[in-house]
Motif scaffolding. Structure first.
Motif, PDB file in Angstrom:
ATOM      1  N   LEU A 257       0.813  -1.209   0.000  1.00  0.00           N
ATOM      2  CA  LEU A 257       0.000   0.000   0.000  1.00  0.00           C
ATOM      3  C   LEU A 257       0.849   1.263   0.000  1.00  0.00           C
ATOM      4  O   LEU A 257       0.460   2.273  -0.590  1.00  0.00           O
ATOM      5  CB  LEU A 257      -0.972  -0.002   1.185  1.00  0.00           C
ATOM      6  CG  LEU A 257      -2.083  -1.042   1.096  1.00  0.00           C
ATOM      7  CD1 LEU A 257      -2.928  -1.036   2.366  1.00  0.00           C
ATOM      8  CD2 LEU A 257      -2.952  -0.822  -0.136  1.00  0.00           C
ATOM      9  N   ARG A 258       2.012   1.214   0.605  1.00  0.00           N
ATOM     10  CA  ARG A 258       2.886   2.390   0.581  1.00  0.00           C
ATOM     11  C   ARG A 258       3.410   2.656  -0.826  1.00  0.00           C
ATOM     12  O   ARG A 258       3.581   3.797  -1.216  1.00  0.00           O
ATOM     13  CB  ARG A 258       4.030   2.217   1.562  1.00  0.00           C
ATOM     14  CG  ARG A 258       3.552   2.313   2.985  1.00  0.00           C
ATOM     15  CD  ARG A 258       4.671   2.577   3.923  1.00  0.00           C
ATOM     16  NE  ARG A 258       4.300   2.202   5.278  1.00  0.00           N
ATOM     17  CZ  ARG A 258       5.110   2.320   6.294  1.00  0.00           C
ATOM     18  NH1 ARG A 258       6.336   2.779   6.122  1.00  0.00           N
ATOM     19  NH2 ARG A 258       4.714   1.978   7.504  1.00  0.00           N
ATOM     20  N   VAL A 259       3.651   1.606  -1.585  1.00  0.00           N
ATOM     21  CA  VAL A 259       4.132   1.776  -2.957  1.00  0.00           C
ATOM     22  C   VAL A 259       3.021   2.309  -3.854  1.00  0.00           C
ATOM     23  O   VAL A 259       3.258   3.179  -4.691  1.00  0.00           O
ATOM     24  CB  VAL A 259       4.691   0.452  -3.529  1.00  0.00           C
ATOM     25  CG1 VAL A 259       5.020   0.593  -5.003  1.00  0.00           C
ATOM     26  CG2 VAL A 259       5.918   0.010  -2.754  1.00  0.00           C
TER      27      VAL A 259
ATOM     28  N   ILE B  27       2.421  13.707 -13.434  1.00  0.00           N
ATOM     29  CA  ILE B  27       3.883  13.825 -13.441  1.00  0.00           C
ATOM     30  C   ILE B  27       4.444  13.434 -12.079  1.00  0.00           C
ATOM     31  O   ILE B  27       5.425  12.683 -11.988  1.00  0.00           O
ATOM     32  CB  ILE B  27       4.309  15.257 -13.840  1.00  0.00           C
ATOM     33  CG1 ILE B  27       4.003  15.495 -15.322  1.00  0.00           C
ATOM     34  CG2 ILE B  27       5.785  15.497 -13.547  1.00  0.00           C
ATOM     35  CD1 ILE B  27       4.064  16.951 -15.748  1.00  0.00           C
ATOM     36  N   GLN B  28       3.826  13.920 -11.000  1.00  0.00           N
ATOM     37  CA  GLN B  28       4.296  13.604  -9.648  1.00  0.00           C
ATOM     38  C   GLN B  28       4.225  12.102  -9.374  1.00  0.00           C
ATOM     39  O   GLN B  28       5.175  11.506  -8.865  1.00  0.00           O
ATOM     40  CB  GLN B  28       3.469  14.357  -8.620  1.00  0.00           C
ATOM     41  CG  GLN B  28       3.845  14.045  -7.177  1.00  0.00           C
ATOM     42  CD  GLN B  28       2.937  14.759  -6.193  1.00  0.00           C
ATOM     43  OE1 GLN B  28       2.425  15.836  -6.452  1.00  0.00           O
ATOM     44  NE2 GLN B  28       2.728  14.131  -5.040  1.00  0.00           N
ATOM     45  N   GLN B  29       3.101  11.489  -9.725  1.00  0.00           N
ATOM     46  CA  GLN B  29       2.929  10.058  -9.464  1.00  0.00           C
ATOM     47  C   GLN B  29       3.914   9.233 -10.301  1.00  0.00           C
ATOM     48  O   GLN B  29       4.479   8.256  -9.808  1.00  0.00           O
ATOM     49  CB  GLN B  29       1.494   9.637  -9.763  1.00  0.00           C
ATOM     50  CG  GLN B  29       0.437  10.365  -8.950  1.00  0.00           C
ATOM     51  CD  GLN B  29       0.201   9.755  -7.593  1.00  0.00           C
ATOM     52  OE1 GLN B  29      -0.544   8.799  -7.461  1.00  0.00           O
ATOM     53  NE2 GLN B  29       0.822  10.316  -6.578  1.00  0.00           N
TER      54      GLN B  29
ATOM     55  N   ASP C  38      10.709   4.710  -7.098  1.00  0.00           N
ATOM     56  CA  ASP C  38      10.513   3.459  -6.366  1.00  0.00           C
ATOM     57  C   ASP C  38      10.905   2.221  -7.168  1.00  0.00           C
ATOM     58  O   ASP C  38      10.801   1.101  -6.671  1.00  0.00           O
ATOM     59  CB  ASP C  38       9.044   3.331  -5.930  1.00  0.00           C
ATOM     60  CG  ASP C  38       8.659   4.361  -4.880  1.00  0.00           C
ATOM     61  OD1 ASP C  38       9.560   4.946  -4.236  1.00  0.00           O
ATOM     62  OD2 ASP C  38       7.447   4.596  -4.695  1.00  0.00           O
ATOM     63  N   GLY C  39      11.306   2.414  -8.420  1.00  0.00           N
ATOM     64  CA  GLY C  39      11.721   1.273  -9.233  1.00  0.00           C
ATOM     65  C   GLY C  39      10.567   0.491  -9.839  1.00  0.00           C
ATOM     66  O   GLY C  39      10.754  -0.651 -10.262  1.00  0.00           O
TER      67      GLY C  39
ATOM     68  N   ARG D 187       6.025  -4.993 -13.034  1.00  0.00           N
ATOM     69  CA  ARG D 187       5.167  -6.028 -13.644  1.00  0.00           C
ATOM     70  C   ARG D 187       4.667  -7.006 -12.587  1.00  0.00           C
ATOM     71  O   ARG D 187       3.519  -7.433 -12.623  1.00  0.00           O
ATOM     72  CB  ARG D 187       5.909  -6.752 -14.770  1.00  0.00           C
ATOM     73  CG  ARG D 187       5.989  -5.923 -16.044  1.00  0.00           C
ATOM     74  CD  ARG D 187       6.458  -6.726 -17.240  1.00  0.00           C
ATOM     75  NE  ARG D 187       7.803  -7.274 -17.097  1.00  0.00           N
ATOM     76  CZ  ARG D 187       8.932  -6.600 -17.340  1.00  0.00           C
ATOM     77  NH1 ARG D 187       8.878  -5.355 -17.751  1.00  0.00           N
ATOM     78  NH2 ARG D 187      10.091  -7.174 -17.188  1.00  0.00           N
ATOM     79  N   SER D 188       5.526  -7.346 -11.632  1.00  0.00           N
ATOM     80  CA  SER D 188       5.068  -8.265 -10.578  1.00  0.00           C
ATOM     81  C   SER D 188       4.008  -7.596  -9.712  1.00  0.00           C
ATOM     82  O   SER D 188       3.048  -8.247  -9.292  1.00  0.00           O
ATOM     83  CB  SER D 188       6.250  -8.763  -9.733  1.00  0.00           C
ATOM     84  OG  SER D 188       6.778  -7.727  -8.924  1.00  0.00           O
ATOM     85  N   LEU D 189       4.144  -6.302  -9.471  1.00  0.00           N
ATOM     86  CA  LEU D 189       3.125  -5.568  -8.719  1.00  0.00           C
ATOM     87  C   LEU D 189       1.823  -5.509  -9.516  1.00  0.00           C
ATOM     88  O   LEU D 189       0.741  -5.714  -8.963  1.00  0.00           O
ATOM     89  CB  LEU D 189       3.614  -4.155  -8.397  1.00  0.00           C
ATOM     90  CG  LEU D 189       2.635  -3.233  -7.677  1.00  0.00           C
ATOM     91  CD1 LEU D 189       2.149  -3.839  -6.368  1.00  0.00           C
ATOM     92  CD2 LEU D 189       3.290  -1.879  -7.440  1.00  0.00           C
ATOM     93  N   ALA D 190       1.917  -5.267 -10.808  1.00  0.00           N
ATOM     94  CA  ALA D 190       0.720  -5.221 -11.657  1.00  0.00           C
ATOM     95  C   ALA D 190      -0.012  -6.555 -11.623  1.00  0.00           C
ATOM     96  O   ALA D 190      -1.242  -6.592 -11.562  1.00  0.00           O
ATOM     97  CB  ALA D 190       1.102  -4.853 -13.091  1.00  0.00           C
TER      98      ALA D 190
END
Length: 129
Positions: free
Chosen positions: A20-22, A58-60, A67-68, A91-94
């Protein structure tokens, strides 16, 4: 005695906390969702993520890049051409977000009804349900 990942990595209460932080923020999950389909230029991403301001997009994107999760590729051309894509970590997060997308699709009508009821409840003078 075994040590949980949360105990081994200070600052997180659990894996969900780290995730959730990411993806914190209204737009990051949508940016990730649209980038899973492949590299995307800024303008196309802006059209896909409806309602986001240029400043916020842009910020996001900068935060996701820091964060890589996202990589920004500048082609060094005139006029400028830049695209964004997911890193392997992104991709793993997606892929982890896919079940949430499926849940939303499967329950879209119920969620729309829920928000409609919430709006009616909040609009009533006493807040009664």
């Amino acid at each position: 005695m075994t040590t949980s990942v949360a105990e081994a990595v200070p600052g997180f209460t659990c894996g969900l906390d780290a995730t959730l932080r990411v993806i914190a923020g209204k737009w990051k999950p949508l940016i990730i969702y649209f980038l899973i389909q492949g590299p995307c230029r800024y303008g196309a991403l802006k059209r896909a993520v409806r309602g986001v301001s240029d400043k916020m997009l842009i910020q996001q994107l900068k935060e996701l890049e820091a964060d890589g999760i996202v990589v920004r590729r500048d082609y060094q051309e005139v006029p400028p051409r830049v695209d964004y894509s997911l890193t392997p970590l992104g991709r793993s997060l997606a892929q982890a977000l896919v079940p949430l997308c499926n849940w939303g699709s499967d329950n879209m009508e119920a969620v729309a009804r829920m928000f409609s009821e919430r709006e009616q409840w909040q609009a009533s003078p006493t807040g009664d349900r």
